[in-house]
Design a protein around this motif. Structure first.
Motif, PDB file in Angstrom:
ATOM      1  N   ILE A 115      -5.561  12.916  -1.933  1.00  0.00           N
ATOM      2  CA  ILE A 115      -5.002  12.462  -3.198  1.00  0.00           C
ATOM      3  C   ILE A 115      -5.092  13.609  -4.192  1.00  0.00           C
ATOM      4  O   ILE A 115      -6.180  14.061  -4.548  1.00  0.00           O
ATOM      5  CB  ILE A 115      -5.750  11.227  -3.723  1.00  0.00           C
ATOM      6  CG1 ILE A 115      -5.684  10.097  -2.679  1.00  0.00           C
ATOM      7  CG2 ILE A 115      -5.149  10.765  -5.051  1.00  0.00           C
ATOM      8  CD1 ILE A 115      -6.457   8.860  -3.075  1.00  0.00           C
ATOM      9  N   ARG A 141       0.838  -1.207   0.000  1.00  0.00           N
ATOM     10  CA  ARG A 141       0.000   0.000   0.000  1.00  0.00           C
ATOM     11  C   ARG A 141       0.875   1.261   0.000  1.00  0.00           C
ATOM     12  O   ARG A 141       0.633   2.191  -0.777  1.00  0.00           O
ATOM     13  CB  ARG A 141      -0.918   0.007   1.224  1.00  0.00           C
ATOM     14  CG  ARG A 141      -1.751   1.285   1.346  1.00  0.00           C
ATOM     15  CD  ARG A 141      -2.735   1.249   2.480  1.00  0.00           C
ATOM     16  NE  ARG A 141      -2.143   1.410   3.791  1.00  0.00           N
ATOM     17  CZ  ARG A 141      -2.646   2.190   4.755  1.00  0.00           C
ATOM     18  NH1 ARG A 141      -3.757   2.877   4.520  1.00  0.00           N
ATOM     19  NH2 ARG A 141      -2.079   2.258   5.932  1.00  0.00           N
ATOM     20  N   PRO A 157       5.559  11.532  -5.842  1.00  0.00           N
ATOM     21  CA  PRO A 157       5.976  10.394  -6.676  1.00  0.00           C
ATOM     22  C   PRO A 157       7.290  10.674  -7.405  1.00  0.00           C
ATOM     23  O   PRO A 157       7.602  11.809  -7.699  1.00  0.00           O
ATOM     24  CB  PRO A 157       4.819  10.236  -7.678  1.00  0.00           C
ATOM     25  CG  PRO A 157       3.674  10.945  -7.052  1.00  0.00           C
ATOM     26  CD  PRO A 157       4.244  12.057  -6.234  1.00  0.00           C
ATOM     27  N   ARG A 169       0.347  12.992  -2.782  1.00  0.00           N
ATOM     28  CA  ARG A 169      -0.566  12.986  -1.639  1.00  0.00           C
ATOM     29  C   ARG A 169      -0.121  14.003  -0.599  1.00  0.00           C
ATOM     30  O   ARG A 169       1.067  14.338  -0.501  1.00  0.00           O
ATOM     31  CB  ARG A 169      -0.594  11.598  -0.970  1.00  0.00           C
ATOM     32  CG  ARG A 169      -1.282  10.513  -1.780  1.00  0.00           C
ATOM     33  CD  ARG A 169      -1.108   9.154  -1.131  1.00  0.00           C
ATOM     34  NE  ARG A 169      -1.798   8.101  -1.855  1.00  0.00           N
ATOM     35  CZ  ARG A 169      -2.951   7.553  -1.502  1.00  0.00           C
ATOM     36  NH1 ARG A 169      -3.555   7.966  -0.399  1.00  0.00           N
ATOM     37  NH2 ARG A 169      -3.517   6.601  -2.221  1.00  0.00           N
ATOM     38  N   GLU A 211       2.665   1.892  -3.274  1.00  0.00           N
ATOM     39  CA  GLU A 211       1.758   2.428  -4.287  1.00  0.00           C
ATOM     40  C   GLU A 211       1.606   3.939  -4.153  1.00  0.00           C
ATOM     41  O   GLU A 211       1.411   4.641  -5.145  1.00  0.00           O
ATOM     42  CB  GLU A 211       0.385   1.744  -4.190  1.00  0.00           C
ATOM     43  CG  GLU A 211       0.332   0.348  -4.778  1.00  0.00           C
ATOM     44  CD  GLU A 211       0.731   0.331  -6.242  1.00  0.00           C
ATOM     45  OE1 GLU A 211       0.230   1.181  -7.014  1.00  0.00           O
ATOM     46  OE2 GLU A 211       1.567  -0.515  -6.621  1.00  0.00           O
ATOM     47  N   TRP A 212       1.702   4.438  -2.934  1.00  0.00           N
ATOM     48  CA  TRP A 212       1.595   5.881  -2.732  1.00  0.00           C
ATOM     49  C   TRP A 212       2.679   6.631  -3.494  1.00  0.00           C
ATOM     50  O   TRP A 212       2.461   7.753  -3.943  1.00  0.00           O
ATOM     51  CB  TRP A 212       1.724   6.213  -1.240  1.00  0.00           C
ATOM     52  CG  TRP A 212       0.510   5.890  -0.435  1.00  0.00           C
ATOM     53  CD1 TRP A 212      -0.615   5.227  -0.855  1.00  0.00           C
ATOM     54  CD2 TRP A 212       0.303   6.214   0.942  1.00  0.00           C
ATOM     55  NE1 TRP A 212      -1.507   5.115   0.180  1.00  0.00           N
ATOM     56  CE2 TRP A 212      -0.975   5.707   1.291  1.00  0.00           C
ATOM     57  CE3 TRP A 212       1.064   6.858   1.907  1.00  0.00           C
ATOM     58  CZ2 TRP A 212      -1.505   5.850   2.571  1.00  0.00           C
ATOM     59  CZ3 TRP A 212       0.546   6.998   3.181  1.00  0.00           C
ATOM     60  CH2 TRP A 212      -0.721   6.502   3.508  1.00  0.00           C
ATOM     61  N   ARG A 227       4.016   5.754  -6.286  1.00  0.00           N
ATOM     62  CA  ARG A 227       3.936   5.504  -7.723  1.00  0.00           C
ATOM     63  C   ARG A 227       2.789   6.253  -8.385  1.00  0.00           C
ATOM     64  O   ARG A 227       2.781   6.459  -9.584  1.00  0.00           O
ATOM     65  CB  ARG A 227       3.749   4.003  -7.990  1.00  0.00           C
ATOM     66  CG  ARG A 227       4.893   3.130  -7.519  1.00  0.00           C
ATOM     67  CD  ARG A 227       4.717   1.706  -8.001  1.00  0.00           C
ATOM     68  NE  ARG A 227       5.775   0.826  -7.528  1.00  0.00           N
ATOM     69  CZ  ARG A 227       5.592  -0.174  -6.679  1.00  0.00           C
ATOM     70  NH1 ARG A 227       4.389  -0.425  -6.200  1.00  0.00           N
ATOM     71  NH2 ARG A 227       6.606  -0.935  -6.299  1.00  0.00           N
ATOM     72  N   GLY A 228       1.789   6.636  -7.598  1.00  0.00           N
ATOM     73  CA  GLY A 228       0.609   7.256  -8.173  1.00  0.00           C
ATOM     74  C   GLY A 228       0.672   8.771  -8.113  1.00  0.00           C
ATOM     75  O   GLY A 228       1.748   9.377  -8.214  1.00  0.00           O
ATOM     76  N   ALA A 229      -0.492   9.373  -7.959  1.00  0.00           N
ATOM     77  CA  ALA A 229      -0.563  10.825  -7.815  1.00  0.00           C
ATOM     78  C   ALA A 229       0.032  11.234  -6.471  1.00  0.00           C
ATOM     79  O   ALA A 229       0.154  10.422  -5.550  1.00  0.00           O
ATOM     80  CB  ALA A 229      -2.013  11.284  -7.921  1.00  0.00           C
ATOM     81  N   GLU A 251      -3.146  15.308 -10.986  1.00  0.00           N
ATOM     82  CA  GLU A 251      -1.832  15.199 -11.632  1.00  0.00           C
ATOM     83  C   GLU A 251      -1.109  16.540 -11.701  1.00  0.00           C
ATOM     84  O   GLU A 251       0.122  16.596 -11.693  1.00  0.00           O
ATOM     85  CB  GLU A 251      -1.993  14.622 -13.044  1.00  0.00           C
ATOM     86  CG  GLU A 251      -2.361  13.154 -13.075  1.00  0.00           C
ATOM     87  CD  GLU A 251      -2.363  12.602 -14.484  1.00  0.00           C
ATOM     88  OE1 GLU A 251      -2.004  13.359 -15.420  1.00  0.00           O
ATOM     89  OE2 GLU A 251      -2.731  11.423 -14.660  1.00  0.00           O
TER      90      GLU A 251
END
Length: 226
Positions: free
Chosen positions: A199, A151, A226, A161, A154-155, A157-159, A202
């Motif tokens: 979140i 989990r 990221p 936060r 993944e933070w 790798r994504g948008a 982009e």
């Protein structure tokens, strides 16, 4: 009774708002079952939910699944949830009704000191984390679960936060909107009762968002870039 693995550590009016929020969360989970419930807060800030009714056993299991449970005794090899209490060069200390140390080499979150790892993943104090318990007295070390590590990875790798503590999800959303940032985030993900993850879109820079809303939130704020 179920003791939920999320803390209620604010005071005054914020405490009452947080209790109202928790009642709503619990009601959303078990309100359709044939039960009545009452919420209290223990001396260590963990909320306890007393449940009565024909569906009490089912309701307790639902809350355990949703929040994790604080239990009197931890068993080696079992998975639990604790809240991030403190950190030092040797690792993290989680509060699971008793202190549980996760050594630095059992974090499994890549290179760096525990403090650097906390910064990289935006881990705010009191955030719930899942771990596998081992008894230090028997020479074994507790570790974060594989699912928890995944989990957090993944933070990154994504948008981006912005993680916040000391505020309910509704309070964070209202603050973002009031500060003129309604278009700068996708959603606010609940990590715990008073720990949230904003979140970002982009096009939103998490450190910039922190700089703009930090004055409105009397909280700890940490970015995930990221």
């Amino acid at each position: 009774m179920v003791v939920l693995a999320t803390k209620l550590y604010v005071e005054g009016d914020a405490r009452e708002r947080s209790l109202d929020s928790l009642r709503s969360l619990v009601d959303n989970e078990i309100g359709d079952l044939d039960v009545a419930f009452d919420i209290g807060v223990r001396h260590d800030d963990f909320p306890s939910v007393t449940i009565e009714g024909d569906d009490a056993v089912v309701a307790r299991n639902v809350l355990r699944e949703e929040f994790g449970e604080i239990v009197p005794d931890l068993e080696a090899g079992e998975t639990y949830v604790g809240t991030l209490e403190s950190w030092d060069e040797d690792g993290f200390v989680l509060d699971a009704g008793q202190p549980v140390r996760i050594p630095a080499d059992e974090l499994g979150l890549g290179p760096g000191t525990p403090t650097q790892i906390r910064e990289r993943y935006g881990l705010v104090q009191h955030m719930p984390l899942a771990f596998v318990y081992s008894d230090e007295n028997e020479g074994a070390s507790s570790r974060l679960t594989d699912a928890e590590r995944d989990r957090l990875y993944e933070w990154t790798r994504g948008a981006g936060r912005l993680n916040v503590n000391s505020a309910t999800r509704a309070e964070v959303r209202a603050t973002l909107n009031r500060a003129g940032h309604a278009q700068d985030y996708v959603t606010v993900e609940r990590l715990g009762l008073l720990e949230q993850s904003v979140i970002c879109t982009e096009d939103t820079d998490p450190p910039g968002l922190l700089a703009n809303v930090g004055e409105y939130l009397p909280a700890e704020l940490r970015c995930v870039v990221p």
